[in-house]
Enzyme design. Structure first.
Site, PDB file in Angstrom:
ATOM      1  N   GLU A  38       0.794  -1.119  -0.018  1.00 12.65           N
ATOM      2  CA  GLU A  38      -0.021  -0.182  -0.114  1.00 12.65           C
ATOM      3  C   GLU A  38       0.766   1.458  -0.042  1.00 12.65           C
ATOM      4  OE1 GLU A  38      -2.004  -0.028   3.674  1.00 12.65           O
ATOM      5  OE2 GLU A  38      -3.622   1.418   3.032  1.00 12.65           O
ATOM      6  N   LYS A 109      -9.662   1.619  -2.098  1.00 15.46           N
ATOM      7  CA  LYS A 109      -9.865   1.129  -0.807  1.00 15.46           C
ATOM      8  C   LYS A 109     -10.931   1.193   0.079  1.00 15.46           C
ATOM      9  CE  LYS A 109      -7.131   0.515   3.614  1.00 15.46           C
ATOM     10  NZ  LYS A 109      -5.732   1.000   4.430  1.00 15.46           N
ATOM     11  N   CYS A 142      -4.977  -3.469   2.406  1.00 14.25           N
ATOM     12  CA  CYS A 142      -4.472  -3.340   3.862  1.00 14.25           C
ATOM     13  C   CYS A 142      -5.674  -3.831   4.682  1.00 14.25           C
ATOM     14  CB  CYS A 142      -4.062  -2.217   4.428  1.00 14.25           C
ATOM     15  SG  CYS A 142      -2.896  -2.589   5.977  1.00 14.25           S
TER      16      CYS A 142
HETATM   17  C1  ACM Z   1      -4.033  -0.365   7.039  1.00 10.50           C
HETATM   18  O1  ACM Z   1      -4.962  -0.244   6.571  1.00 10.50           O
HETATM   19  N1  ACM Z   1      -2.838   0.381   6.392  1.00 10.50           N
HETATM   20  C2  ACM Z   1      -3.536  -0.606   8.504  1.00 10.50           C
END
Ligand code: ACM
Length: 261
Positions: A38, A109, A142
């Site tokens: 990420e 995301k 993530c």
């Molecule tokens: C995250 O979602 N970077 C912990």
């Protein structure tokens, strides 16, 4: 087929250098799919919306997409990598999917973590599966792992391999992915970062231990907690397409959806 992650420790704000390092490591990686962490090009610990805006780029069309497209063409690989996407006044914590012929698509995301909610819009594109010909991949970023629905949705849509760009700060994901992969009978490539970021009185230590996990609850590769590392594993796509646990249990057909509401 061979799949890989690249675990690295980006320097905050040093976008050019971070991209250059990733390209050098991709050059050395012998695999058909390579997943990067990420926000691999900028670092993670943002302290203001302005800073996030300065580090963002359009997707496609930005310098990161261009650099990754060039190396993907040269190496004949698919690459999945996290970056900050700018779309008009909005920012997204996105992942780009690049094929040997260039930009293929993106994921924004969906489940934002902690202060990300101050800088980014929640993803609005849903969970999408990309057909690479040799296999189908689903993308998540993530904290999406914390919601079993993310991987379940991608698996139900036919993903064989979950490409998971991460900057993990909690210690739970790597072990949890064993169950996520087992319950969906898919592969997952979790590309995490290492190192520590300290900015404006805040700090995060990232947990490394990037991992390639198989449909049978097997860890095919787990990286060290601190090292910059390339992890490669051989996967068998037919295994992720067989959802039969035994002659009586098909893990998708056995779902009792009307009891899940
Ligand atoms: C995250 O979602 N970077 C912990």
């Amino acid at each position: 087929m061979r799949v890989a992650f690249i675990q690295l420790n980006p320097v905050f704000g040093e976008t050019e250098g971070n991209i250059e390092k990733a390209v050098t490591l991709i050059q050395r990686t012998d695999a058909e799919i390579i997943v990067l962490p990420e926000l691999f090009n900028t670092g993670y610990l943002i302290t203001s919306k302005e800073e996030a805006f300065d580090l963002s780029e359009p997707l496609p069309g930005g310098k990161t997409t261009e650099a990754l497209s060039a190396i993907a063409r040269k190496k004949n690989v698919h690459i999945v990598a996290g970056l900050i996407e700018r779309h008009a006044e909005d920012l997204f914590n996105s992942a780009v999917v690049i094929s040997p012929s260039g930009y293929l698509g993106k994921y924004r995301k969906i489940h934002l973590f902690n202060e990300e909610k101050l800088w980014f819009q929640p993803g609005d594109l849903g969970f999408h599966v990309f057909d690479l010909g040799t296999c189908k991949i689903g993308v998540m970023v993530c904290f999406d792992w914390f919601f079993p629905e993310s991987m379940r949705t991608l698996a139900l849509k036919g993903a064989d391999v979950i490409c998971h760009c991460a900057n993990l700060v909690l210690p739970f994901c790597q072990d949890a992915m064993i169950t996520r992969c087992l319950e969906n009978r898919v592969y997952a490539i979790t590309a995490n970062r290492t190192g520590e970021e300290k900015r404006n009185g805040k700090s995060f230590r990232y947990t490394g231990r990037s991992q390639i996990t198989g449909p049978n609850a097997k860890i095919l590769y787990r990286a060290g907690a601190e090292t910059e590392e390339i992890g490669i594993a051989e996967i068998e796509v037919s295994l992720s397409r067989d959802k039969n646990l035994n002659p009586y249990n098909h893990i998708f057909l056995d779902r009792r959806e009307h009891f899940y509401r």
